[in-house]
Write a protein that holds these residues in place. Structure first.
Motif, short mmCIF file in Angstrom:
data_model
loop_
_atom_site.label_atom_id
_atom_site.label_comp_id
_atom_site.label_asym_id
_atom_site.label_seq_id
_atom_site.Cartn_x
_atom_site.Cartn_y
_atom_site.Cartn_z
N MET A 196 -119.29 62.49 55.46
CA MET A 196 -120.33 62.23 55.97
C MET A 196 -121.44 63.39 55.40
O MET A 196 -122.64 62.94 55.18
N GLN A 246 -113.72 62.85 57.87
CA GLN A 246 -115.07 62.24 58.17
C GLN A 246 -116.19 63.21 58.12
O GLN A 246 -117.31 62.92 57.75
N THR A 247 -115.82 64.53 58.42
CA THR A 247 -116.82 65.53 58.36
C THR A 247 -117.31 65.80 56.62
O THR A 247 -118.40 65.69 56.55
N LYS A 297 -119.63 49.55 62.91
CA LYS A 297 -119.81 51.01 62.92
C LYS A 297 -120.40 51.30 64.29
O LYS A 297 -120.25 52.24 64.89
N PHE A 315 -121.98 56.22 64.85
CA PHE A 315 -123.16 57.00 64.44
C PHE A 315 -123.47 58.17 65.64
O PHE A 315 -123.90 59.42 64.75
N PRO A 335 -119.13 60.36 65.52
CA PRO A 335 -118.24 59.68 64.15
C PRO A 335 -116.67 60.06 64.29
O PRO A 335 -115.75 59.41 63.49
N HIS A 376 -122.23 61.85 51.88
CA HIS A 376 -123.03 60.55 51.83
C HIS A 376 -124.36 60.84 52.01
O HIS A 376 -124.97 61.45 52.75
N HIS A 386 -125.31 59.89 55.36
CA HIS A 386 -124.45 60.44 56.30
C HIS A 386 -123.67 59.32 57.10
O HIS A 386 -123.52 59.66 58.25
N ILE A 387 -123.35 58.20 56.34
CA ILE A 387 -122.89 57.10 57.13
C ILE A 387 -121.27 57.15 57.38
O ILE A 387 -120.54 57.44 56.48
N PRO A 388 -120.88 57.37 58.71
CA PRO A 388 -119.42 57.46 58.96
C PRO A 388 -118.52 56.34 58.24
O PRO A 388 -118.87 55.33 58.09
#
Ligand code: GLC
Length: 736
Positions: free
Chosen positions: A72, A68-69, A328, A334, A337, A75, A78-80
């Motif tokens: 994001m 996830q880190t 989400k 958000f 995450p 992205h 930074h959308i999880p």
């Protein structure tokens, strides 16, 4: 995030970024950034991986936090990611398969099990589980019956709602909660011939009357996601069925969440023959209302072109991307995450004593005692020999327990060794679990055959049987004989096990069989040769302890069949809530030669829906009604007095069935409309009452309106679906 901010985020996304949210990648693309073999095979690019919306089947706090880190960070907004997985009956603490959980007739117990599964999965980083599976099942040839809670719409509805509430709690903000994905919408369990992925031929009335109630209950309980099923309905695959996904699911049933396809189902639209190419498949699925594409390249490879060519309005993409972002946001991703992904929490909760105890209790309450002659059960302990492949096999988890470790399972033999009353009982495998010439096809590869020498094993077992007062035979199909893609045309026990049964029966008449497996089998030989039969299904991590405690009488078997045991495979599909036909057949062949029947087998199953014995007995008074007629606004109370006629306490599941004798469409000979579990001391009697209201009498009439119709009704209250304890009342015609 506030909804206005979420809207703004959607507006800020490019078309590529919005399409990326509609893509779920399979877990084996673990190194999120690199285009590995499988990703390359799918024709995915680095950009595709960078913009994906979700991953499937990745689990573990450390792995998910890291992924996830990294994700994001790469992205653009930074959308999880959404992390989803199949937590069907527990994550690491494995509960009985859902078919067994249905046999508990205890929604509260099932809800607790789901809450424990959620707590464990949430600690491991999961956001959404692909459960409850609420498909109605009438055909035991279908391997996925193990994943359903059975053959009855009302029971399935209670169980589906209970699972959703267990997973999601009152709010997804609560610690240890995950979102529920209802599946497989719709009618997947009606696969013709019980052959997985096969056509489902259902009238709209049967779909609505029998299949939709459980899905509706899950939607009403607030499930956040719905999975479109593989099968066709009315010759249209669900992932392409706009009537089903928009008209029925969203408009009629009120579902507002996200729709995901099943695994690669969008690409399968080509095999179904309703899309000439991938682009057409993308168009059809998006138009039908599939928001997220599970593991196929269809959306990621084709949607942008379709928008640029003006064939797909960008608004369609926006609506689906909105439902993904909304999910989400409802999960709080958000702001959080990682949600509950935490290695310390994992260590604290996975397979905790409390979770194990809950799994054992659920297993004990899922067991169904089908036969118990000569007080065969419970046993004292030391008088029995334990024989059979399931005495020491660790495969007590269902086929979907893909994250569990068989090392964590307590086998029957391990449980015997721990219990003071059985620690010295002799045991022997007796035979392999499957026939050497019938290799068991595992999820990933064929299951290694048992190493025991069949002849030696049989001889050792017979010798044991000759010396023992009683024999407990632990038999059943391998767990990989049920589950996805595990349909079978032959539902008898493996030949090697039937031979063992024959040889043991020659040596000792006092046989109790504990039957394991994920489907009802043709068990006529067991009924013929064993004095007792306990259906233990696939009871999970604590299965061995639950079986031994039950055999010793420390737990009273109170399960009731959530799916009938057929006489044989020739009866399938078979279910208690069938129509009467114009030639109902009851009994003597020659008296009613031209009745609806077979020449060679009965119509009735070997053990009917709702059936089960206890170590004690129960007697029912006749059905009492508070009135013999009612208007639509009135109610009638139907009651019986149940008495424990035995010498030990026991729990009975009192069942209420209704039958509409004459209506504008043919009605099932009876339908479950209520059940109550009552625990009674020896000699204790208790009145059990059910309130009958007009809504319980409704049907889909000739105009497909869900209404009740005046006329005669029968009320049945008894121990199972074959009860003849009945009374009649009239729903008055107020028009007159
Ligand atoms: C499978 C199953 C579905 C499961 C999904 C993800 O094909 O049909 O029940 O949730 O893929 O594993």
């Amino acid at each position: 995030m506030k909804e206005t901010e979420l809207r703004q985020l959607l507006n800020d996304l490019t078309l590529d970024e919005k399409i990326g949210q509609l893509v779920q990648l399979p877990g084996y693309f673990q190194n999120a950034g690199a285009v590995t073999g499988p990703a390359a095979d799918m024709g995915l690019t680095e950009e595709d991986l960078r913009l994906a919306g979700s991953y499937l089947s990745i689990i573990g706090a450390e792995k998910i936090r890291k992924l996830q880190t990294e994700f994001m960070a790469r992205h653009p907004h930074h959308i999880p990611l959404l992390f989803m997985a199949d937590i069907i009956n527990g994550y690491r603490t494995v509960f009985p398969i859902p078919l067994a959980q249905g046999c508990t007739f205890d929604p509260e117990l099932v809800k607790q099990g789901a809450a424990i599964a959620a707590r464990e999965a949430a600690a491991a980083g999961i956001h959404v589980t692909f459960s409850p599976m609420a498909d109605l099942v009438w055909d035991a040839r279908w391997g996925r019956v193990m994943e359903s809670t059975g053959e009855d719409p009302y029971l399935n509805a209670q169980m589906a709602a209970a699972m959703v509430r267990g997973y999601q709690g009152d709010s997804l903000e609560e610690k240890g909660r995950i979102a529920a994905c209802l599946k497989h919408f719709a009618g997947y369990g009606a696969a013709e011939g019980g052959r997985d992925y096969n056509t489902a031929e259902l009238s709209v009335r049967t779909l609505r009357e029998d299949h939709l109630p459980a899905y509706q209950a899950a939607v009403d309980a607030g499930c956040e996601v719905v999975m479109a099923s593989f099968n066709t309905l009315d010759r249209i695959p669900s992932a392409a069925n706009e009537w089903l996904l928009k008209e029925v699911l969203r408009k009629e049933m009120g579902f507002k969440g996200m729709v995901i396809s099943d695994w690669n189902a969008l690409e399968e639209l080509l095999a179904h023959g309703i899309a000439a190419d991938q682009k057409e498949a993308a168009f059809i699925a998006l138009r039908a209302g599939v928001d997220m594409d599970m593991t196929s390249p269809i959306y990621i490879r084709n949607l942008k072109k379709l928008v640029e060519e003006g064939k797909v309005p960008e608004q369609w993409i926006n609506e689906s991307a909105w439902r993904v972002l909304r999910l989400k946001n409802r999960l709080g991703l958000f702001e959080r995450p990682f949600r509950d992904a935490d290695e310390g929490e994992e260590k604290a909760v996975l397979l905790s004593d409390g979770h194990r105890q809950a799994a054992r209790e659920c297993a004990e309450k899922s067991f169904v005692l089908l036969k118990n002659e000569d007080q065969m059960l419970p046993i004292r302990g030391d008088e029995a020999a334990f024989i059979g492949p399931y005495v020491d096999h660790p495969y007590l988890n269902g086929a979907w327990s893909i994250f569990a470790d068989d090392q964590d399972t307590v086998t029957v033999r391990a449980a015997l060794a721990r219990h003071p009353r059985t620690r010295n009982v002799p045991t022997a495998p007796g035979c392999p679990i499957s026939d050497p010439d019938q290799p068991v096809l595992g999820f990933q590869q064929p299951v290694a055959p048992d190493s025991c020498d069949p002849e030696e094993a049989l001889k050792e077992a017979v010798d044991l049987a000759k010396k023992a007062d009683k024999v407990v035979l632990c038999l059943g199909e391998h767990r990989e004989c049920t589950g996805e893609a595990a349909s079978r045309g032959d539902i008898t026990l493996p030949k090697c096990q039937l031979r063992l049964l024959d040889e043991i029966a020659r040596a000792n008449k006092n046989i109790a069989v504990v039957l394991f497996g994920g489907r009802p089998l043709d068990i006529r030989p067991l009924k013929e040769k064993a004095k007792a039969i306990l259906a233990a299904w696939l009871p999970g991590s604590e299965g061995g302890n639950a079986v031994v405690r039950t055999l010793l009488g420390e737990s009273d078997p109170s399960g009731r069949l959530s799916m009938c045991f057929p006489w044989c495979v020739g009866q399938l599909p078979v279910h208690y809530n069938h129509l009467n036909t114009g030639r109902p057949f009851r009994g003597d062949y020659h008296a009613a030669r031209f009745g609806s029947k077979y020449q060679d087998i009965p119509n009735e199953p070997l053990y009917p829906f709702g059936f089960g014995l206890s170590y004690t007995g129960f007697a029912y008074s006749s059905v009492k009604l508070s009135a013999d007629s009612m208007t639509k606004k009135q109610r009638i109370t139907a009651s019986v007095t149940v008495t424990n006629t035995g010498s030990r306490e026991g729990t009975e599941t009192v069942q209420l069935y209704l039958h509409d004798l004459a209506a504008s469409v043919a009605r099932p000979v009876r339908q479950l409309k209520g059940f109550r579990k009552v625990k009674l001391e020896p000699g204790e009697s208790r009145e059990v009452a059910f309130v009958i209201s007009e809504d319980m009498l409704r049907l889909y009439d000739l105009s497909m309106r869900f209404v009740s119709e005046p006329g005669e009704f029968e009320v049945f209250i008894g121990p199972d679906s074959a009860t003849d304890n009945r009374a009649r009342f009239t729903l008055l015609d107020e028009a007159r």
